[in-house]
Design an enzyme around this catalytic site. Structure first.
Site, PDB file in Angstrom:
ATOM      1  N   GLU A 124      70.101  33.384  35.358  1.00 46.07           N
ATOM      2  CA  GLU A 124      69.071  32.898  34.802  1.00 46.07           C
ATOM      3  C   GLU A 124      69.236  31.840  33.716  1.00 46.07           C
ATOM      4  O   GLU A 124      68.289  31.268  33.111  1.00 46.07           O
ATOM      5  CB  GLU A 124      67.764  33.996  34.266  1.00 46.07           C
ATOM      6  CG  GLU A 124      67.478  34.697  35.294  1.00 46.07           C
ATOM      7  CD  GLU A 124      66.335  35.739  34.542  1.00 46.07           C
ATOM      8  OE1 GLU A 124      65.096  35.186  34.625  1.00 46.07           O
ATOM      9  OE2 GLU A 124      66.631  37.009  34.279  1.00 46.07           O
ATOM     10  N   ALA A 143      60.457  40.673  29.374  1.00 48.50           N
ATOM     11  CA  ALA A 143      61.463  41.790  29.399  1.00 48.50           C
ATOM     12  C   ALA A 143      62.859  41.591  29.027  1.00 48.50           C
ATOM     13  O   ALA A 143      63.501  42.611  28.443  1.00 48.50           O
ATOM     14  CB  ALA A 143      61.419  42.326  30.862  1.00 48.50           C
TER      15      ALA A 143
END
Length: 368
Positions: A124, A143
């Site tokens: 990511e 999150a």
């Protein structure tokens, strides 16, 4: 926004697949998203569409990238992007895998058998830059949070823990990246941790309280399908200093601090951007440049005026304080570190999805 363990749906289609398989008279879930202008019938065969579904914790987002390979043998050029999102996230369909599978079977695009994968957090991270000049990136989701940069010093490579470095190949070049995703350190997860509710299931009848919230506040918040009751301290301290003490416990000593970040340039995305917009520190359309100390200044302003501060979110004081603590005490940035806050670079939405699409192009041999 980013998630530490997201599900990525990768597709690559040529114009002919798009135009011949997609029948406009069918009533489908994607009607209104894939406009006819996206897939003109007479488009050149050198036009490619890279389609990425980001199935995150708070919603599912689609990125449709248009690439044109103007000269055979050369790299395709990114021409544009179409973006849309829906809620809830894929997690809402955890008990309905067959329904999800059928939805994608009805898609007008080619969906290979290996197009769905659970993405490791290290992927990511993002890397942007021109020529040899690179910048790091910071992404703050609900999150999880991510940090990525290209180390310039041998010391960083030697002192970085295993698992924080990854070799990344793109367009015939290999990069050694520092990249890490911290699950549980996203903005919404941090709210639960600050309230002391992270490991609970809401606890019927219990109200979680914080010095980061207005004293008069009594409210409910649903996150991850669980309802939490929360409010301000009826008695005791309230304001920036006691609030900062609370959020500091969430990050202090729990994140790796590479010395090099204090001398590096970083772009910051997602909730960094959103909270800066919410407090008028940057413009929504154009973004802006801030120093780390600007987040702390705004956090003090908001938290020390909780009784009078009007905001759409009762968590604004907590969010700004957490961002400050994450940057300073978590990652180890200096007060003077400059952050470029942006949603787009060269008019293209920034995020891991674009990098993953480039990687898909390369894996198919289209990049060279």
């Amino acid at each position: 926004m980013a998630t530490a363990w997201g599900t990525a749906f990768l597709m690559l289609v040529t114009s002919c697949v798009c135009s011949t398989v997609f029948h406009r008279d069918q009533r489908t879930w994607f009607e209104g998203v894939f406009l006819s202008s996206m897939c003109p019938i007479n488009v050149s065969a050198s036009t490619l569409y890279g389609i990425m579904f980001d199935a995150g914790s708070t919603g599912t987002r689609i990125h449709v990238y248009t690439f044109v390979q103007k000269i055979p043998g050369q790299l395709p050029i990114l021409e544009g992007e179409i973006f849309d999102s829906v809620k809830p996230g894929l997690s809402a369909f955890v008990d309905q895998p067959k329904q999800v599978r059928e939805i994608f079977k009805k898609s007008p695009f080619l969906v290979p058998n290996d197009s769905v994968s659970i993405m490791d957090g290290s992927y990511e991270g993002q890397l942007h830059g021109q020529s040899r000049e690179t910048v790091g990136t910071l992404d703050l989701g609900g999150a999880s949070t991510q940090i990525t940069f290209l180390p310039q010093f041998k010391k960083t490579l030697e002192q970085t823990p295993r698992g924080y470095l990854t070799s990344f190949e793109m367009f015939n070049s290999t990069y050694k990246l520092y990249t890490h995703s911290y699950l549980g350190f996203g903005l919404k997860a941090a709210r639960l941790a600050t309230l002391g509710a992270l490991e609970t299931e809401g606890i019927d009848g219990h109200t979680f309280r914080s010095a980061c919230l207005p004293r008069w506040l009594e409210a409910e918040w649903i996150f991850g399908g669980v309802k939490y009751h929360y409010g301000g301290n009826k008695e005791g301290e309230m304001g920036f200093e006691p609030c900062y003490t609370e959020v500091l416990r969430v990050v202090q000593g729990k994140l790796h601090q590479p010395d090099e970040v204090q001398r590096s340039s970083f772009y910051a995305f997602s909730y960094y951007y959103d909270r800066a917009v919410d407090t008028d520190m940057i413009d929504y359309e154009t973004g802006g440049v801030l120093k780390v100390e600007d987040f702390e200044r705004k956090a003090r302003e908001v938290c020390d005026n909780l009784e009078n501060f009007a905001s759409g979110s009762p968590f604004l004081c907590m969010d700004l304080s957490y961002i400050t603590a994450l940057l300073k005490d978590g990652f180890g940035f200096a007060d003077s570190t400059v952050l470029q806050l942006s949603k787009k670079v060269n008019n293209i939405e920034t995020g891991w999805a674009l990098g993953a699409t480039f990687h898909l192009l390369q894996s198919l041999g289209i990049s060279h």
